[in-house]
Design a protein around this motif. Structure first.
Motif, PDB file in Angstrom:
ATOM      1  N   LEU A 220       0.838  -1.185   0.000  1.00  0.00           N
ATOM      2  CA  LEU A 220       0.000   0.000   0.000  1.00  0.00           C
ATOM      3  C   LEU A 220       0.880   1.245   0.000  1.00  0.00           C
ATOM      4  CD1 LEU A 220      -2.695  -0.879   2.704  1.00  0.00           C
ATOM      5  CD2 LEU A 220      -3.072  -0.773   0.248  1.00  0.00           C
ATOM      6  N   ILE A 221       0.538   2.197  -0.849  1.00  0.00           N
ATOM      7  CA  ILE A 221       1.162   3.516  -0.825  1.00  0.00           C
ATOM      8  C   ILE A 221       0.110   4.487  -0.320  1.00  0.00           C
ATOM      9  CG2 ILE A 221       1.951   5.428  -2.276  1.00  0.00           C
ATOM     10  CD1 ILE A 221       4.089   3.361  -1.825  1.00  0.00           C
ATOM     11  N   GLY A 222       0.464   5.325   0.619  1.00  0.00           N
ATOM     12  CA  GLY A 222      -0.536   6.222   1.184  1.00  0.00           C
ATOM     13  C   GLY A 222       0.012   7.585   1.496  1.00  0.00           C
ATOM     14  N   ALA A 223      -0.876   8.454   1.971  1.00  0.00           N
ATOM     15  CA  ALA A 223      -0.495   9.797   2.384  1.00  0.00           C
ATOM     16  C   ALA A 223      -1.393  10.244   3.523  1.00  0.00           C
ATOM     17  CB  ALA A 223      -0.598  10.776   1.212  1.00  0.00           C
ATOM     18  N   THR A 224      -0.860  11.117   4.353  1.00  0.00           N
ATOM     19  CA  THR A 224      -1.571  11.622   5.520  1.00  0.00           C
ATOM     20  C   THR A 224      -1.457  13.138   5.566  1.00  0.00           C
ATOM     21  OG1 THR A 224      -1.110   9.610   6.802  1.00  0.00           O
ATOM     22  CG2 THR A 224      -1.685  11.590   8.054  1.00  0.00           C
ATOM     23  N   GLN A 240      -6.580  10.813   5.164  1.00  0.00           N
ATOM     24  CA  GLN A 240      -5.629   9.812   4.695  1.00  0.00           C
ATOM     25  C   GLN A 240      -6.228   9.066   3.507  1.00  0.00           C
ATOM     26  OE1 GLN A 240      -5.216   7.803   8.677  1.00  0.00           O
ATOM     27  NE2 GLN A 240      -3.031   7.971   8.226  1.00  0.00           N
ATOM     28  N   ASP A 241      -5.365   8.520   2.662  1.00  0.00           N
ATOM     29  CA  ASP A 241      -5.828   7.659   1.582  1.00  0.00           C
ATOM     30  C   ASP A 241      -4.680   6.740   1.180  1.00  0.00           C
ATOM     31  OD1 ASP A 241      -7.528   6.501  -0.223  1.00  0.00           O
ATOM     32  OD2 ASP A 241      -7.955   8.339  -1.347  1.00  0.00           O
ATOM     33  N   VAL A 242      -5.024   5.673   0.459  1.00  0.00           N
ATOM     34  CA  VAL A 242      -4.022   4.691   0.034  1.00  0.00           C
ATOM     35  C   VAL A 242      -4.306   4.228  -1.389  1.00  0.00           C
ATOM     36  CG1 VAL A 242      -3.551   3.817   2.359  1.00  0.00           C
ATOM     37  CG2 VAL A 242      -5.382   2.782   1.007  1.00  0.00           C
ATOM     38  N   VAL A 264      -4.219  14.564  -3.749  1.00  0.00           N
ATOM     39  CA  VAL A 264      -5.646  14.415  -3.441  1.00  0.00           C
ATOM     40  C   VAL A 264      -5.901  14.577  -1.946  1.00  0.00           C
ATOM     41  CG1 VAL A 264      -7.568  12.783  -3.442  1.00  0.00           C
ATOM     42  CG2 VAL A 264      -6.125  12.987  -5.463  1.00  0.00           C
ATOM     43  N   VAL A 265      -5.076  13.941  -1.136  1.00  0.00           N
ATOM     44  CA  VAL A 265      -5.276  13.992   0.320  1.00  0.00           C
ATOM     45  C   VAL A 265      -5.101  15.411   0.848  1.00  0.00           C
ATOM     46  CG1 VAL A 265      -4.295  13.238   2.530  1.00  0.00           C
ATOM     47  CG2 VAL A 265      -4.702  11.574   0.712  1.00  0.00           C
ATOM     48  N   ARG A 268      -8.064  17.667  -0.221  1.00  0.00           N
ATOM     49  CA  ARG A 268      -9.256  17.413   0.593  1.00  0.00           C
ATOM     50  C   ARG A 268      -9.137  18.082   1.951  1.00  0.00           C
ATOM     51  NH1 ARG A 268      -9.314  10.965  -0.190  1.00  0.00           N
ATOM     52  NH2 ARG A 268     -10.188  10.813  -2.292  1.00  0.00           N
ATOM     53  N   ALA A 269      -7.976  17.914   2.580  1.00  0.00           N
ATOM     54  CA  ALA A 269      -7.779  18.477   3.920  1.00  0.00           C
ATOM     55  C   ALA A 269      -7.907  19.998   3.907  1.00  0.00           C
ATOM     56  CB  ALA A 269      -6.415  18.059   4.471  1.00  0.00           C
ATOM     57  N   VAL A 270      -7.302  20.633   2.911  1.00  0.00           N
ATOM     58  CA  VAL A 270      -7.375  22.089   2.813  1.00  0.00           C
ATOM     59  C   VAL A 270      -8.815  22.533   2.567  1.00  0.00           C
ATOM     60  CG1 VAL A 270      -6.659  24.097   1.461  1.00  0.00           C
ATOM     61  CG2 VAL A 270      -4.990  22.332   2.063  1.00  0.00           C
ATOM     62  N   LYS A 271      -9.516  21.876   1.665  1.00  0.00           N
ATOM     63  CA  LYS A 271     -10.900  22.247   1.362  1.00  0.00           C
ATOM     64  C   LYS A 271     -11.782  22.096   2.595  1.00  0.00           C
ATOM     65  CE  LYS A 271     -14.422  21.657  -2.230  1.00  0.00           C
ATOM     66  NZ  LYS A 271     -15.644  21.453  -1.442  1.00  0.00           N
TER      67      LYS A 271
END
Length: 289
Positions: A220-224, A240-242, A264-265, A268-271
């Protein structure tokens, strides 16, 4: 003439009748609720609420609405904020030499997908000054040499704080800004700075994280996206997403997938932040989507 619209966010110790009293107050003051969300946390015993409403009574102005709600908030011991729903928060973007998140946020801003104003872009490198110019956004180059002494770092951060104050910044976004912020700057930006971390979990720290991930054979590749705190990459998580990966992909492919997830992550967080959907709950967040 359209009716003014507001977004009310609040938190307090959970108690009976919160929704009833808040919605009753709004009805008594000529307000129409457009949408509302609430959450009671059984662990922290806190209650969270977000209400988007319009003020339809012409005899009630902004000052009276705020003053009267302040009385209710004091009686109920609410931690609250009331904001103009049409106000576009002022966001400062910070970046180093990796520009995919910066480019993505600027495109969303220019396309009207991100309801913000961006009065400044700050970088410790010159790589993206032409990109900033293409969006007609002032670019501030604040260099900091590798291994610079503490006094140089604090002087550079003093310039960052000066820009934040001068531009009345509501949110700072670290769009792959690779300098570690000092504890003092983290404290000054508490609850007003978002960072993107290149992992679903805080692992693979340091240089070449996707090469490390490839070496470990991750699936899995993800970001937070999280709030900035003095604890590196450990602030309250907003989103978070993966993406699933496999053995056939090399480190460069993982990195490309990771860049897409990060964009994308972070967006979303900023919005969600600028739409006042994110409320802090201790070391966690409540996000009303």
């Amino acid at each position: 003439m359209s009716n003014p619209e507001y977004i009310l966010t609040l938190s307090c110790l959970d108690q009976r009748g919160i929704v009833h009293r808040v919605s009753g107050f709004l009805a008594e003051h000529g307000c129409n609720i457009i949408d509302s969300a609430q959450f009671g946390d059984s662990e922290s015993k806190l209650f969270f609420m977000r209400v988007h409403f319009s003020l339809e009574d012409r005899d009630i102005d902004d000052e009276l609405l705020r003053a009267d709600f302040g009385l209710l908030a004091a009686d109920m011991q609410l931690d609250w904020e009331l904001r103009d729903a049409h106000y576009k928060p002022r966001v400062m973007l910070m970046v180093s030499k990796i520009g995919h998140c910066l480019n993505d946020l600027l495109f969303r801003y220019k396309s009207g997908l991100l309801p913000v104003e961006i009065p400044a872009i700050v970088s410790n490198h010159m790589d993206f000054y032409q990109l900033a110019a293409s969006y007609n956004i002032p670019f501030h180059h604040l260099p900091l040499a590798t291994g610079a002494p503490l006094e140089d770092k604090l002087a550079q951060e003093a310039r960052i704080i000066e820009l934040i104050n001068n531009h009345k910044i509501d949110l700072v976004v670290l769009a792959r800004y690779m300098q570690i912020l000092s504890p003092g700057l983290c404290a000054a930006l508490k609850g007003k700075a978002i960072n993107i971390h290149h992992s679903f979990l805080p692992s693979f720290k340091g240089a070449k994280p996707y090469a490390q991930a490839h070496h470990r054979g991750v699936k899995l590749i993800g970001a937070t996206a999280h709030f900035v705190t003095g604890d590196l990459d450990e602030g309250p998580i907003i989103e978070q997403d993966v993406e699933r990966v496999d053995h056939s992909m090399d480190a460069e492919t993982l990195s490309a997938i990771g860049r897409d997830v990060e964009c994308v992550v972070l967006a979303r967080a900023v919005k969600w932040f600028v739409e006042h959907r994110v409320l802090q709950n201790g070391a966690k967040t409540v996000v009303f989507k």
